[in-house]
Design a protein around this motif. Structure first.
Motif, PDB file in Angstrom:
ATOM      1  N   GLY A   1       5.919  -2.716  -3.051  1.00 26.24           N
ATOM      2  CA  GLY A   1       7.130  -2.834  -2.241  1.00 26.24           C
ATOM      3  C   GLY A   1       8.228  -1.938  -2.770  1.00 26.24           C
ATOM      4  O   GLY A   1       8.906  -1.238  -2.016  1.00 26.24           O
TER       5      GLY A   1
ATOM      6  N   GLY B   1       7.708   0.534   9.014  1.00 24.91           N
ATOM      7  CA  GLY B   1       7.485   0.372   7.575  1.00 24.91           C
ATOM      8  C   GLY B   1       6.874   1.586   6.901  1.00 24.91           C
ATOM      9  O   GLY B   1       6.959   1.720   5.694  1.00 24.91           O
TER      10      GLY B   1
ATOM     11  N   GLY C   1       7.692   1.492  -1.861  1.00 21.17           N
ATOM     12  CA  GLY C   1       8.157   1.724  -0.492  1.00 21.17           C
ATOM     13  C   GLY C   1       9.650   1.957  -0.447  1.00 21.17           C
ATOM     14  O   GLY C   1      10.134   2.847   0.247  1.00 21.17           O
TER      15      GLY C   1
ATOM     16  N   VAL D   1       3.546   2.912   3.218  1.00 23.31           N
ATOM     17  CA  VAL D   1       3.475   1.918   2.148  1.00 23.31           C
ATOM     18  C   VAL D   1       3.195   0.527   2.701  1.00 23.31           C
ATOM     19  O   VAL D   1       2.498  -0.271   2.087  1.00 23.31           O
ATOM     20  N   LEU D   2       3.722   0.276   3.916  1.00 23.86           N
ATOM     21  CA  LEU D   2       3.496  -1.035   4.515  1.00 23.86           C
ATOM     22  C   LEU D   2       2.003  -1.255   4.755  1.00 23.86           C
ATOM     23  O   LEU D   2       1.502  -2.369   4.612  1.00 23.86           O
TER      24      LEU D   2
ATOM     25  N   VAL E   1       0.568  -2.345   1.549  1.00 22.21           N
ATOM     26  CA  VAL E   1       0.886  -3.761   1.318  1.00 22.21           C
ATOM     27  C   VAL E   1      -0.027  -4.637   2.165  1.00 22.21           C
ATOM     28  O   VAL E   1      -0.558  -5.663   1.687  1.00 22.21           O
TER      29      VAL E   1
ATOM     30  N   PRO F   1       8.791  -2.567   3.609  1.00 27.27           N
ATOM     31  CA  PRO F   1       7.701  -2.798   2.656  1.00 27.27           C
ATOM     32  C   PRO F   1       8.108  -3.667   1.473  1.00 27.27           C
ATOM     33  O   PRO F   1       7.315  -4.470   0.980  1.00 27.27           O
TER      34      PRO F   1
END
Lengths: 427, 172
Positions: free
Chosen positions: B99, B16, B102, B19-20, B23, B135
């Motif tokens: 998201g 991911g 991402g 960015v994951l 999140v 993401p």
């Protein structure tokens, strides 16, 4: 006038006739002299004739002698050629498998040369290139000494490629200077001098400083060493990696507008947060001492009005308080919608950038077709970067809007709903 | 057994990208806040309400201000219940936005690979694609799960506020 002219003509005419007479006499004299000379030469030739015949005979004798010699030599040549053929077959017989071996030696050394020219070890000992070059380009059969040289050269190369070594080498720095200083080399992977990484260039016969050095996060300090297992390809790719500034530039005009709006919005939101927090702390203090109202906060002003009109009619009191509360509410909530507007506008601008980027991409496709994705890359990066910028600007703006609105909501609710009740309760 | 799940999880986070993690951080934040609200609703607020009703006596206040005082008490309770609710709402809005961020950074990765290696190497692009999609999915899932409980919370707060108003009216 004509008289003079006639006189002139007459004189010229008389002169000319005189000359012709002289010429005739001269020619007659010359002819008689020439005839005498011819006669003399003719007599001479006649006298020499016998001598010439003798010379001819001599020349013929020499010719016959020489042709005999040529025949003799020709037979010798033929014999020698036969001998050569015999010897050559003998040589081929004797050489046998060695011919194949020389072929493979030539091929191996040519292969090795190309590898050597690209490898970092060449910087250690550039003159060694000749050892490999000797075989790659020559048609002569190598002798045992040369073969040994090649063998030892290759072995040394193998050993060096597995070693970490320090030595002096020619360097070309990024400013173009040629220097000779100590280099640390790890096998065939990386070379470092003075904290900078270098790559070998065969054209320059020197190590050239990489224009993009590995980032500090990979460790370009003195005690760490970055190894490029692809022998320089990864270091080359580093050049293609866009930096943050490059990325922002890719966003184009729309990107800059988004950044501008984002910065303005965040600065304003920050100012608003500070102001609201100050007001809120003052109000908190005021809540603790309701009977000593001060005029520096909205609640204090409301309390003042309440105290002033608390003995009046309830309706009258309510109207007066509502008026003050409205005025203060307006002041607190001012500018709040600006932050919200910006947090809504920046993703929209990002979308605008996406669309303009896609338009640029499709223009590139109509002009050049879809064959080369690199031509489309410019438009696509504009599209994506603006979206990223829009989101990156919108997310903190959204958070700060929430903070501002909840804080001001708190203040307003204290003023509006709680103000009167709190005051009445404290009576 | 747990090792396998941990391994799966770490490879999921690797795919991911950065960015994951954002999140994930938002998700933890969101759920901590939601949990805190529920705990307060069922324990802290109950205590506060019972104490308030116990101490409330009709003879305590001047007659003409009674409506204002009632409003004040209800509003105060509501304020206590609603603390941090707007922040929860913002987090829920931000989740799909992150998201999307991402998605876009993943696509940039893909196009970087395309610019350097051309379109022939699909495997090299797959990394960027998973950075783009995972993401987004995670953001959506978090936002959806958050929004369910947040709506439920709002309903409970509304119910509790109205109940408080009625209770106070009975006493005053």
């Amino acid at each position: 006038m004509t008289k003079y002219f006639l006189i002139f003509l007459l004189s010229v005419n008389s002169l000319f006739s005189l000359d012709l007479n002289n010429l005739l006499k001269d020619i007659q004299n010359d002819a008689s002299v020439q005839i005498k000379e011819e006669q003399k030469r003719l007599n001479e030739f006649k006298e020499n004739e016998s001598k010439q015949k003798q010379l001819l005979n001599e020349a013929k004798a020499i010719l016959s002698k020489e042709s005999k010699k040529s025949e003799r030599l020709k037979t010798t040549l033929d014999k020698n050629e036969e001998l050569l053929m015999e010897k050559e077959t003998l040589l081929n017989q004797k050489m046998g498998d060695l011919g194949e071996m020389f072929g493979s030696v030539r091929q191996t050394s040519a292969d090795f040369l190309t590898n050597f020219q690209a490898s970092l070890t060449a910087s250690h000992n550039p003159q060694k290139e000749e050892v490999f070059e000797e075989f790659a380009n020559s048609k002569k059969l190598p002798n045992i000494k040369q073969l040994e040289n090649l063998w030892h050269g290759m072995l040394e190369e193998i050993v060096r490629s597995g070693n970490v070594e320090k030595y002096n080498a020619n360097l070309i720095l990024s400013n173009g200077d040629r220097v000779n200083q100590e280099v640390t080399r790890v096998g065939l992977f990386s070379a470092k001098s003075d904290g900078k990484y270098f790559d070998y260039s065969n054209d320059m016969k020197a190590l050239v400083e990489l224009s993009t050095q590995p980032s500090t996060s990979l460790g370009s300090s003195d005690d760490t060493f970055v190894i490029d297992p692809t022998r320089g390809t990864l270091f080359e790719l580093l050049n293609n990696q866009p930096t943050l500034m490059n990325r922002i530039q890719q966003g184009g005009v729309v990107g800059y507008i988004i950044i501008f709006l984002g910065v303005i919005g965040l600065l304003f939101a920050f100012y608003k947060m500070v102001v609201l927090n100050l007001v809120f702390t003052k109000m908190k203090k005021q809540i603790k001492s309701l009977d000593a109202p001060s005029d520096n906060n909205p609640l204090g002003k409301v309390i003042n009005i309440f105290n002033k009109y608390k003995n009046h009619d309830l309706n009258d009191l309510e109207v007066k308080m509502a008026e003050t509360i409205l005025k203060e509410t307006n002041r607190v909530k001012k500018g709040q919608s600006f932050v919200k507007l910006l947090s809504a506008v920046t993703p929209l601008l990002g979308l605008l950038g996406t669309v303009t980027g896609m338009i640029a991409t499709f223009q590139a496709i109509t002009l050049f077709g879809t064959g080369d994705p690199k031509l489309m890359a410019g438009g696509i990066s504009t599209a994506l970067i603006t979206t990223v910028l829009g989101l990156v600007a919108a997310i903190p703006l959204l958070f700060s809007y929430t903070y501002i609105s909840s804080k001001s909501g708190r203040i307003v609710s204290i003023l509006e709903e709680q103000g009167m009740g709190m005051l009445a309760k404290s009576l | 057994m747990i090792d396998i799940y941990l391994d799966n999880l770490s490879s999921f986070f690797d795919k991911g990208g950065v960015v994951l993690y954002i999140v994930f951080f938002i998700a933890i934040f969101l759920w901590t806040l939601l949990l805190d609200r529920y705990v307060y609703l069922y324990f802290g607020y109950k205590k506060y309400r019972n104490e308030l009703l116990k101490n409330l006596k009709p003879s305590l206040y001047e007659e003409k201000f009674k409506t204002a005082i009632k409003e004040y008490l209800v509003e105060d309770g509501k304020q206590r219940l609603k603390t941090g609710l707007s922040f929860i709402k913002t987090l829920i809005i931000v989740c799909p936005l992150v998201g999307l961020l991402g998605t876009v950074t993943g696509m940039i990765e893909v196009f970087d690979v395309m610019a350097i290696q051309g379109t022939s190497n699909v495997k090299a692009m797959a990394n960027g694609v998973s950075m783009a999609t995972i993401p987004t999915m995670a953001g959506m899932v978090i936002a959806l799960s958050g929004i369910l409980f947040e709506k439920r919370l709002e309903v409970s707060i509304k119910y509790q506020t109205e109940k408080l108003y009625l209770d106070i009216s009975k006493v005053l």
